[in-house]
Motif scaffolding. Structure first.
Motif, PDB file in Angstrom:
ATOM      1  N   SER A  40       0.826  -1.209   0.000  1.00 13.28           N
ATOM      2  CA  SER A  40       0.000   0.000   0.000  1.00 13.28           C
ATOM      3  C   SER A  40       0.862   1.262   0.000  1.00 13.28           C
ATOM      4  O   SER A  40       0.383   2.335  -0.340  1.00 13.28           O
ATOM      5  CB  SER A  40      -0.940   0.007   1.203  1.00 13.28           C
ATOM      6  OG  SER A  40      -0.205   0.158   2.403  1.00 13.28           O
ATOM      7  N   HIS A  41       2.124   1.128   0.342  1.00 12.76           N
ATOM      8  CA  HIS A  41       3.033   2.269   0.363  1.00 12.76           C
ATOM      9  C   HIS A  41       3.681   2.519  -0.995  1.00 12.76           C
ATOM     10  O   HIS A  41       4.324   3.537  -1.191  1.00 12.76           O
ATOM     11  CB  HIS A  41       4.139   2.051   1.404  1.00 12.76           C
ATOM     12  CG  HIS A  41       3.620   1.911   2.797  1.00 12.76           C
ATOM     13  ND1 HIS A  41       3.226   2.980   3.562  1.00 12.76           N
ATOM     14  CD2 HIS A  41       3.402   0.809   3.557  1.00 12.76           C
ATOM     15  CE1 HIS A  41       2.801   2.558   4.734  1.00 12.76           C
ATOM     16  NE2 HIS A  41       2.891   1.232   4.756  1.00 12.76           N
ATOM     17  N   THR A  42       3.543   1.587  -1.913  1.00 12.91           N
ATOM     18  CA  THR A  42       4.238   1.674  -3.197  1.00 12.91           C
ATOM     19  C   THR A  42       3.406   2.454  -4.213  1.00 12.91           C
ATOM     20  O   THR A  42       2.183   2.531  -4.100  1.00 12.91           O
ATOM     21  CB  THR A  42       4.551   0.277  -3.754  1.00 12.91           C
ATOM     22  OG1 THR A  42       3.320  -0.398  -4.020  1.00 12.91           O
ATOM     23  CG2 THR A  42       5.407  -0.526  -2.799  1.00 12.91           C
ATOM     24  N   PRO A  43       4.066   2.998  -5.231  1.00 12.96           N
ATOM     25  CA  PRO A  43       3.313   3.741  -6.248  1.00 12.96           C
ATOM     26  C   PRO A  43       2.450   2.841  -7.144  1.00 12.96           C
ATOM     27  O   PRO A  43       1.477   3.305  -7.732  1.00 12.96           O
ATOM     28  CB  PRO A  43       4.390   4.441  -7.072  1.00 12.96           C
ATOM     29  CG  PRO A  43       5.679   3.821  -6.724  1.00 12.96           C
ATOM     30  CD  PRO A  43       5.503   3.116  -5.413  1.00 12.96           C
ATOM     31  N   TYR A  44       2.791   1.566  -7.243  1.00 15.77           N
ATOM     32  CA  TYR A  44       2.058   0.626  -8.099  1.00 15.77           C
ATOM     33  C   TYR A  44       1.725  -0.646  -7.304  1.00 15.77           C
ATOM     34  O   TYR A  44       2.313  -1.696  -7.518  1.00 15.77           O
ATOM     35  CB  TYR A  44       2.884   0.283  -9.345  1.00 15.77           C
ATOM     36  CG  TYR A  44       3.365   1.506 -10.080  1.00 15.77           C
ATOM     37  CD1 TYR A  44       2.492   2.225 -10.897  1.00 15.77           C
ATOM     38  CD2 TYR A  44       4.674   1.956  -9.928  1.00 15.77           C
ATOM     39  CE1 TYR A  44       2.930   3.368 -11.556  1.00 15.77           C
ATOM     40  CE2 TYR A  44       5.107   3.090 -10.590  1.00 15.77           C
ATOM     41  CZ  TYR A  44       4.238   3.790 -11.396  1.00 15.77           C
ATOM     42  OH  TYR A  44       4.672   4.926 -12.045  1.00 15.77           O
ATOM     43  N   GLY A 160      10.221  -1.320  -5.693  1.00 16.08           N
ATOM     44  CA  GLY A 160      11.346  -1.819  -4.902  1.00 16.08           C
ATOM     45  C   GLY A 160      12.039  -0.716  -4.124  1.00 16.08           C
ATOM     46  O   GLY A 160      12.407  -0.894  -2.958  1.00 16.08           O
ATOM     47  N   LEU A 161      12.213   0.427  -4.773  1.00 13.16           N
ATOM     48  CA  LEU A 161      12.839   1.561  -4.077  1.00 13.16           C
ATOM     49  C   LEU A 161      11.967   2.031  -2.910  1.00 13.16           C
ATOM     50  O   LEU A 161      12.475   2.350  -1.836  1.00 13.16           O
ATOM     51  CB  LEU A 161      13.088   2.712  -5.046  1.00 13.16           C
ATOM     52  CG  LEU A 161      14.267   2.530  -5.978  1.00 13.16           C
ATOM     53  CD1 LEU A 161      14.258   3.590  -7.082  1.00 13.16           C
ATOM     54  CD2 LEU A 161      15.572   2.599  -5.194  1.00 13.16           C
ATOM     55  N   THR A 162      10.663   2.051  -3.121  1.00 13.27           N
ATOM     56  CA  THR A 162       9.761   2.458  -2.040  1.00 13.27           C
ATOM     57  C   THR A 162       9.804   1.453  -0.893  1.00 13.27           C
ATOM     58  O   THR A 162       9.864   1.839   0.282  1.00 13.27           O
ATOM     59  CB  THR A 162       8.318   2.602  -2.565  1.00 13.27           C
ATOM     60  OG1 THR A 162       8.305   3.567  -3.614  1.00 13.27           O
ATOM     61  CG2 THR A 162       7.379   3.040  -1.465  1.00 13.27           C
ATOM     62  N   LEU A 163       9.790   0.166  -1.222  1.00 10.17           N
ATOM     63  CA  LEU A 163       9.872  -0.861  -0.172  1.00 10.17           C
ATOM     64  C   LEU A 163      11.166  -0.723   0.622  1.00 10.17           C
ATOM     65  O   LEU A 163      11.186  -0.938   1.832  1.00 10.17           O
ATOM     66  CB  LEU A 163       9.764  -2.252  -0.784  1.00 10.17           C
ATOM     67  CG  LEU A 163       8.408  -2.636  -1.348  1.00 10.17           C
ATOM     68  CD1 LEU A 163       8.497  -3.936  -2.144  1.00 10.17           C
ATOM     69  CD2 LEU A 163       7.374  -2.752  -0.239  1.00 10.17           C
ATOM     70  N   SER A 164      12.242  -0.358  -0.056  1.00  9.67           N
ATOM     71  CA  SER A 164      13.533  -0.247   0.634  1.00  9.67           C
ATOM     72  C   SER A 164      13.532   0.877   1.667  1.00  9.67           C
ATOM     73  O   SER A 164      14.293   0.813   2.633  1.00  9.67           O
ATOM     74  CB  SER A 164      14.675  -0.038  -0.375  1.00  9.67           C
ATOM     75  OG  SER A 164      14.652   1.278  -0.892  1.00  9.67           O
ATOM     76  N   THR A 165      12.678   1.874   1.491  1.00  2.00           N
ATOM     77  CA  THR A 165      12.612   2.952   2.484  1.00  2.00           C
ATOM     78  C   THR A 165      11.965   2.492   3.780  1.00  2.00           C
ATOM     79  O   THR A 165      12.084   3.159   4.800  1.00  2.00           O
ATOM     80  CB  THR A 165      11.830   4.186   1.959  1.00  2.00           C
ATOM     81  OG1 THR A 165      10.462   3.811   1.740  1.00  2.00           O
ATOM     82  CG2 THR A 165      12.451   4.722   0.677  1.00  2.00           C
ATOM     83  N   LEU A 166      11.280   1.341   3.744  1.00  2.61           N
ATOM     84  CA  LEU A 166      10.622   0.805   4.943  1.00  2.61           C
ATOM     85  C   LEU A 166      11.560  -0.080   5.768  1.00  2.61           C
ATOM     86  O   LEU A 166      11.194  -0.497   6.875  1.00  2.61           O
ATOM     87  CB  LEU A 166       9.381   0.008   4.544  1.00  2.61           C
ATOM     88  CG  LEU A 166       8.330   0.760   3.734  1.00  2.61           C
ATOM     89  CD1 LEU A 166       7.218  -0.181   3.295  1.00  2.61           C
ATOM     90  CD2 LEU A 166       7.757   1.920   4.538  1.00  2.61           C
ATOM     91  N   ILE A 167      12.745  -0.365   5.231  1.00  2.00           N
ATOM     92  CA  ILE A 167      13.693  -1.219   5.947  1.00  2.00           C
ATOM     93  C   ILE A 167      14.232  -0.456   7.150  1.00  2.00           C
ATOM     94  O   ILE A 167      14.669   0.677   7.030  1.00  2.00           O
ATOM     95  CB  ILE A 167      14.833  -1.672   5.016  1.00  2.00           C
ATOM     96  CG1 ILE A 167      14.307  -2.500   3.866  1.00  2.00           C
ATOM     97  CG2 ILE A 167      15.889  -2.460   5.809  1.00  2.00           C
ATOM     98  CD1 ILE A 167      15.333  -2.829   2.803  1.00  2.00           C
TER      99      ILE A 167
END
Length: 168
Positions: A40-44, A160-167
């Motif tokens: 839900s945090h990702t652009p797509y 993937g870049l957005t998911l990496s900000t959640l790490i």
């Protein structure tokens, strides 16, 4: 009077304790919600969900996204190889897909080493590679399967870049 002061102190202590518990509980709920619905945090999100089903760990979700990008980039590279002769834009895509595979392999190695900064650098480079491919087709007004694949790859890379900000 002393009974009233004691009551007020106890009441204040209960209210303060309740406030602390509510704060702690709400932060845990927010954290659990974030972990349960990473896409839900990702652009797509529609491209994210099939890749990271049931994964609640952002590091693992990012890793799975990178692995999926590698597989999909290899397929796009094979498609570009079939049509690259005679079409400069597809030749450019073939070259940028090759570069993207190199960057994705390094991103995957970096995330395994827990080097998030390097992983983001390599993943950003791969997304840029896909963008170069897409721009070539836009400039020429072409639409084909290689361009469509590059558009999807760029979107998945952005996820993937957005998911990496959640790490953490």
């Amino acid at each position: 009077m002393a009974g009233r002061d004691t009551f007020q102190l106890r009441f204040a202590a209960v209210v303060a304790s309740a406030a602390v518990l509510i704060f702690l509980f709400s932060s845990q709920v927010a954290e659990a919600s974030r972990m349960m619905n990473l896409c839900s945090h990702t652009p797509y999100p529609s491209l994210c969900q099939p890749l990271v089903k049931r994964v609640r760990n952002p590091r693992r979700a990012t890793h799975q996204t990178i692995q999926a990008l590698e597989v999909k980039t290899k397929l796009a590279l094979t498609e570009a190889a079939r049509y690259k002769s005679g079409n400069q834009e597809i030749t450019t895509c073939y070259e940028t897909f090759t570069d993207a595979l190199y960057n994705l392999a390094n991103a995957r190695k970096s995330i395994r080493k827990r080097n998030i900064m390097a992983m983001n650098t390599f993943l950003t480079a791969a997304v840029s590679d896909y963008g170069v491919c897409v721009e070539g087709f836009i400039d020429k007004g072409q639409v084909n399967t290689v361009q469509n694949a590059a558009v999807d790859l760029r979107k998945i890379g952005s996820n993937g870049l957005t998911l990496s900000t959640l790490i953490r």
